[in-house]
Design a protein around this motif. Structure first.
Motif, mmCIF file in Angstrom:
data_model
loop_
_atom_site.group_PDB
_atom_site.id
_atom_site.type_symbol
_atom_site.label_atom_id
_atom_site.label_comp_id
_atom_site.label_asym_id
_atom_site.label_seq_id
_atom_site.Cartn_x
_atom_site.Cartn_y
_atom_site.Cartn_z
ATOM 1 N N ASN A 1 -9.445 -14.902 -9.952
ATOM 2 C CA ASN A 1 -9.710 -15.835 -11.052
ATOM 3 C C ASN A 1 -8.437 -16.543 -11.513
ATOM 4 O OD1 ASN A 1 -12.623 -15.681 -11.941
ATOM 5 N ND2 ASN A 1 -12.124 -13.489 -11.951
ATOM 6 N N LYS A 2 -8.612 -17.548 -12.351
ATOM 7 C CA LYS A 2 -7.466 -18.260 -12.912
ATOM 8 C C LYS A 2 -6.519 -17.293 -13.615
ATOM 9 C CE LYS A 2 -6.337 -22.213 -15.891
ATOM 10 N NZ LYS A 2 -6.911 -23.296 -16.733
ATOM 11 N N ALA A 3 -7.071 -16.276 -14.285
ATOM 12 C CA ALA A 3 -6.251 -15.288 -14.981
ATOM 13 C C ALA A 3 -5.397 -14.461 -14.029
ATOM 14 C CB ALA A 3 -7.142 -14.364 -15.813
ATOM 15 N N ASP A 4 -5.698 -14.516 -12.725
ATOM 16 C CA ASP A 4 -4.934 -13.755 -11.731
ATOM 17 C C ASP A 4 -3.774 -14.555 -11.143
ATOM 18 O OD1 ASP A 4 -6.652 -11.393 -11.754
ATOM 19 O OD2 ASP A 4 -8.149 -12.673 -10.804
ATOM 20 N N SER A 5 -3.555 -15.771 -11.623
ATOM 21 C CA SER A 5 -2.518 -16.632 -11.049
ATOM 22 C C SER A 5 -1.142 -15.974 -11.091
ATOM 23 C CB SER A 5 -2.472 -17.978 -11.780
ATOM 24 O OG SER A 5 -3.588 -18.771 -11.453
ATOM 25 N N ASP A 6 -0.779 -15.408 -12.244
ATOM 26 C CA ASP A 6 0.531 -14.759 -12.363
ATOM 27 C C ASP A 6 0.635 -13.567 -11.426
ATOM 28 O OD1 ASP A 6 1.295 -16.603 -14.235
ATOM 29 O OD2 ASP A 6 0.976 -15.289 -15.973
ATOM 30 N N TYR A 7 -0.469 -12.822 -11.298
ATOM 31 C CA TYR A 7 -0.486 -11.667 -10.395
ATOM 32 C C TYR A 7 -0.282 -12.102 -8.955
ATOM 33 C CZ TYR A 7 -2.470 -7.704 -7.771
ATOM 34 O OH TYR A 7 -2.678 -6.686 -6.890
ATOM 35 N N LEU A 8 -0.957 -13.183 -8.526
ATOM 36 C CA LEU A 8 -0.783 -13.682 -7.164
ATOM 37 C C LEU A 8 0.643 -14.141 -6.935
ATOM 38 C CD1 LEU A 8 -2.925 -14.053 -4.806
ATOM 39 C CD2 LEU A 8 -3.869 -13.449 -7.034
ATOM 40 N N TYR A 9 1.214 -14.843 -7.915
ATOM 41 C CA TYR A 9 2.611 -15.301 -7.823
ATOM 42 C C TYR A 9 3.541 -14.106 -7.642
ATOM 43 C CZ TYR A 9 7.049 -17.425 -9.303
ATOM 44 O OH TYR A 9 8.347 -17.862 -9.361
ATOM 45 N N THR A 10 3.373 -13.098 -8.497
ATOM 46 C CA THR A 10 4.251 -11.927 -8.464
ATOM 47 C C THR A 10 4.063 -11.122 -7.194
ATOM 48 O OG1 THR A 10 4.220 -11.802 -10.875
ATOM 49 C CG2 THR A 10 4.918 -9.822 -9.693
ATOM 50 N N TYR A 11 2.817 -11.010 -6.731
ATOM 51 C CA TYR A 11 2.562 -10.217 -5.527
ATOM 52 C C TYR A 11 3.230 -10.848 -4.310
ATOM 53 C CZ TYR A 11 0.303 -6.855 -2.520
ATOM 54 O OH TYR A 11 0.102 -5.829 -1.632
ATOM 55 N N LEU A 12 3.090 -12.163 -4.157
ATOM 56 C CA LEU A 12 3.742 -12.828 -3.038
ATOM 57 C C LEU A 12 5.257 -12.711 -3.144
ATOM 58 C CD1 LEU A 12 1.676 -16.111 -2.491
ATOM 59 C CD2 LEU A 12 1.442 -13.892 -1.352
ATOM 60 N N LYS A 13 5.774 -12.827 -4.358
ATOM 61 C CA LYS A 13 7.219 -12.694 -4.560
ATOM 62 C C LYS A 13 7.693 -11.304 -4.158
ATOM 63 C CE LYS A 13 10.836 -13.294 -8.042
ATOM 64 N NZ LYS A 13 11.121 -13.653 -9.462
ATOM 65 N N ASN A 14 6.966 -10.276 -4.572
ATOM 66 C CA ASN A 14 7.344 -8.896 -4.239
ATOM 67 C C ASN A 14 7.267 -8.637 -2.736
ATOM 68 O OD1 ASN A 14 7.824 -8.318 -6.922
ATOM 69 N ND2 ASN A 14 5.825 -7.362 -7.263
ATOM 70 N N GLN A 15 6.350 -9.336 -2.061
ATOM 71 C CA GLN A 15 6.216 -9.196 -0.611
ATOM 72 C C GLN A 15 7.145 -10.145 0.145
ATOM 73 O OE1 GLN A 15 4.191 -6.929 1.069
ATOM 74 N NE2 GLN A 15 3.865 -6.077 -0.978
ATOM 75 N N ALA A 16 7.892 -10.960 -0.603
ATOM 76 C CA ALA A 16 8.805 -11.942 -0.010
ATOM 77 C C ALA A 16 8.070 -12.919 0.901
ATOM 78 C CB ALA A 16 9.937 -11.248 0.743
ATOM 79 N N GLN B 1 -13.368 -8.354 -10.759
ATOM 80 C CA GLN B 1 -14.609 -8.957 -10.272
ATOM 81 C C GLN B 1 -14.284 -10.287 -9.603
ATOM 82 O OE1 GLN B 1 -17.426 -7.334 -10.317
ATOM 83 N NE2 GLN B 1 -18.700 -8.936 -9.420
ATOM 84 N N ALA B 2 -13.577 -10.197 -8.491
ATOM 85 C CA ALA B 2 -13.105 -11.377 -7.764
ATOM 86 C C ALA B 2 -12.656 -10.910 -6.389
ATOM 87 C CB ALA B 2 -11.952 -12.041 -8.526
ATOM 88 N N ASP B 3 -12.131 -11.826 -5.587
ATOM 89 C CA ASP B 3 -11.662 -11.497 -4.242
ATOM 90 C C ASP B 3 -10.267 -12.063 -4.007
ATOM 91 O OD1 ASP B 3 -13.770 -10.041 -3.300
ATOM 92 O OD2 ASP B 3 -14.491 -11.525 -1.870
ATOM 93 N N ALA B 4 -9.430 -11.300 -3.300
ATOM 94 C CA ALA B 4 -8.137 -11.798 -2.834
ATOM 95 C C ALA B 4 -7.613 -10.832 -1.784
ATOM 96 C CB ALA B 4 -7.137 -11.940 -3.970
ATOM 97 N N ALA B 5 -7.119 -11.372 -0.678
ATOM 98 C CA ALA B 5 -6.534 -10.551 0.376
ATOM 99 C C ALA B 5 -5.385 -11.310 1.032
ATOM 100 C CB ALA B 5 -7.575 -10.171 1.427
ATOM 101 N N LEU B 6 -4.367 -10.566 1.419
ATOM 102 C CA LEU B 6 -3.215 -11.131 2.109
ATOM 103 C C LEU B 6 -3.116 -10.484 3.483
ATOM 104 C CD1 LEU B 6 -0.526 -12.812 2.036
ATOM 105 C CD2 LEU B 6 0.578 -10.728 1.169
ATOM 106 N N VAL B 7 -3.038 -11.317 4.520
ATOM 107 C CA VAL B 7 -2.905 -10.831 5.895
ATOM 108 C C VAL B 7 -1.534 -11.251 6.408
ATOM 109 C CG1 VAL B 7 -3.878 -10.840 8.221
ATOM 110 C CG2 VAL B 7 -5.390 -11.149 6.233
ATOM 111 N N GLU B 8 -0.762 -10.284 6.922
ATOM 112 C CA GLU B 8 0.557 -10.566 7.471
ATOM 113 C C GLU B 8 0.619 -10.074 8.912
ATOM 114 O OE1 GLU B 8 4.021 -10.233 4.513
ATOM 115 O OE2 GLU B 8 2.665 -8.615 3.903
ATOM 116 N N CYS B 9 1.164 -10.906 9.791
ATOM 117 C CA CYS B 9 1.306 -10.511 11.184
ATOM 118 C C CYS B 9 2.511 -11.212 11.797
ATOM 119 C CB CYS B 9 0.040 -10.846 11.975
ATOM 120 S SG CYS B 9 0.068 -10.202 13.671
#
Length: 290
Positions: free
Chosen positions: A87-102, A68-76
Motif C-alpha cells: 500500500n501507499k503506507a508501505d512506501s517508506d518500508y519499500l525504500y528502506t528495505y531496498l536500501k538495506n539490501q543495497a 493486507q497487501a503484496d510485495a516480493a523482491l527477487v534477486e539473482c
C-alpha cells in the motif's frame, strides 16, 4: 520477511515468524552460469539455463511483510526484480528495505494489477532505486494510487509496458515467464501471473520455481490450466491473499507446491485466508507460511 535463497548451491532460509517452524529447505540448484542474453527476448522457451563449474550463482526471493497487501523482491546474480509494492503506507518500508539490501537498480518491476495494495508502495521503491522495465496490465487507470505509480515510473526513467502472455526474459541465470495478463474484465482478473525458475532445466532436482499470482482468481486459474502451460512450482504465492475466490483445487493440483506463502494482514476484515483455502492447501501437501 520470509527469505528463500540459494547461495553457491547451498540454501539459506530465514524467517522472523516465531510461531512458524524453521523455513524448509528449498531444492538446491547447482552453481549456475551468470551470463545473460544481451537481449532479454532472446531467452526462448526452450533455452536451458546452463550450469557452470567455475561461476557461482546467487538467488533469493524475499516476501515482504506489508500486511493486507503484496510485495516480493527477487534477486539473482546481481539482477533484481520487484513484484508489487504494498500500500501507499508501505512506501517508506519499500525504500528502506531496498536500501538495506543495497538494491539501487531494479531491472524489472511487475505491478501485477492496479489496486493500491499492490502498486501503492512502488513509488517509495522507485524513489531509492532506478528501473529498466516496468510491467503492468494497463498503462491508464483513474485512481490516485495509479497516478502516483505512473509518475514514479517516469521519474525513474522508465515507462509502463503491458507484457505479452508466454513472453520470457532472463533475470541473471533465472528465467521469468508471463503466464497470464488479462487486459479486460474484473481488476483482480487482470493480474499478471509470472513464474520464476532457477536452476538446471535438464535435471528436476536442480530446479526451483516460484509462482506469483497477484490477485488472479478462479477464471484466470482455469485459463492457465486450459493453456497447457507448465504451472508446477516449488513455491506458490497464494492468489488474492488467500481469499475463497482463488486457489482452486484443480489449480493446486497443477501447481503442486511444496510451500505456499500467504500475504494477508493480521485480523483483516476480509477473513483472509479463508478456512476453505487453508484446507485446500493442506490437502495439497504444501507447507504454509503467512
Amino acid at each position: 520477511v520470509v527469505v528463500f535463497g540459494s547461495i553457491l548451491g547451498g540454501v539459506r532460509n530465514e524467517s522472523n515468524l516465531p510461531d512458524e517452524p524453521d523455513a524448509p529447505t528449498v531444492a538446491q540448484p547447482p552453481e549456475m552460469n551468470t551470463s545473460e542474453p544481451s537481449d532479454a527476448s532472446a531467452l526462448s522457451e526452450n533455452t536451458p539455463i546452463e550450469p557452470s563449474d567455475d561461476t557461482p550463482s546467487h538467488f533469493e526471493v524475499h516476501f515482504l511483510d506489508v500486511g493486507q497487501a503484496d510485495a516480493a523482491l527477487v534477486e539473482c546474480d546481481g539482477k533484481a526484480m520487484l513484484i508489487d509494492g504494498g500500500n501507499k503506507a508501505d512506501s517508506d518500508y519499500l525504500y528502506t528495505y531496498l536500501k538495506n539490501q543495497a538494491v539501487t537498480h531494479l531491472d524489472y518491476v511487475i505491478a501485477t494489477h492496479v489496486h493500491e495494495d499492490h502498486i501503492g508502495g512502488i513509488p517509495g521503491a522507485l524513489t531509492y532505486a532506478s528501473a529498466d522495465m516496468v510491467y503492468c496490465p494497463t498503462d491508464t487507470y483513474d485512481s490516485e494510487a495509479f497516478r502516483d505509480f505512473s509518475k514514479a515510473v517516469s521519474k525513474a526513467g522508465a515507462s509502463i509496458t503491458v507484457p505479452e502472455v508466454n513472453s520470457r526474459f532472463a533475470l541473471g541465470s533465472a528465467a521469468v515467464e508471463i503466464l497470464a495478463c488479462n487486459t479486460e474484465g474484473d481488476i483482480n482478473e487482470t493480474s499478471i501471473v509470472c513464474k520464476v525458475t532457477y536452476g538446471n532445466t535438464r535435471i528436476t532436482y536442480g530446479q526451483t520455481a516460484f509462482l506469483f499470482t497477484g490477485d488472479a482468481e478462479r477464471p484466470s486459474e482455469n485459463d492457465m490450466i486450459d493453456s497447457d502451460e507448465a504451472l508446477s512450482a516449488t513455491v506458490l504465492k497464494v492468489g488474492h491473499h488467500g481469499s475463497e475466490s482463488a486457489t482452486s483445487s484443480p489449480f493446486l493440483l497443477q501447481v503442486s507446491p511444496e510451500i505456499a506463502v500467504i500475504s494477508a494482514g493480521k485480523d483483516n476484515p476480509y477473513g483472509c485466508p479463508t478456512e476453505g483455502t487453508l484446507i485446500r492447501l493442506k490437502d495439497s501437501g504444501a507447507k504454509v507460511y503467512r
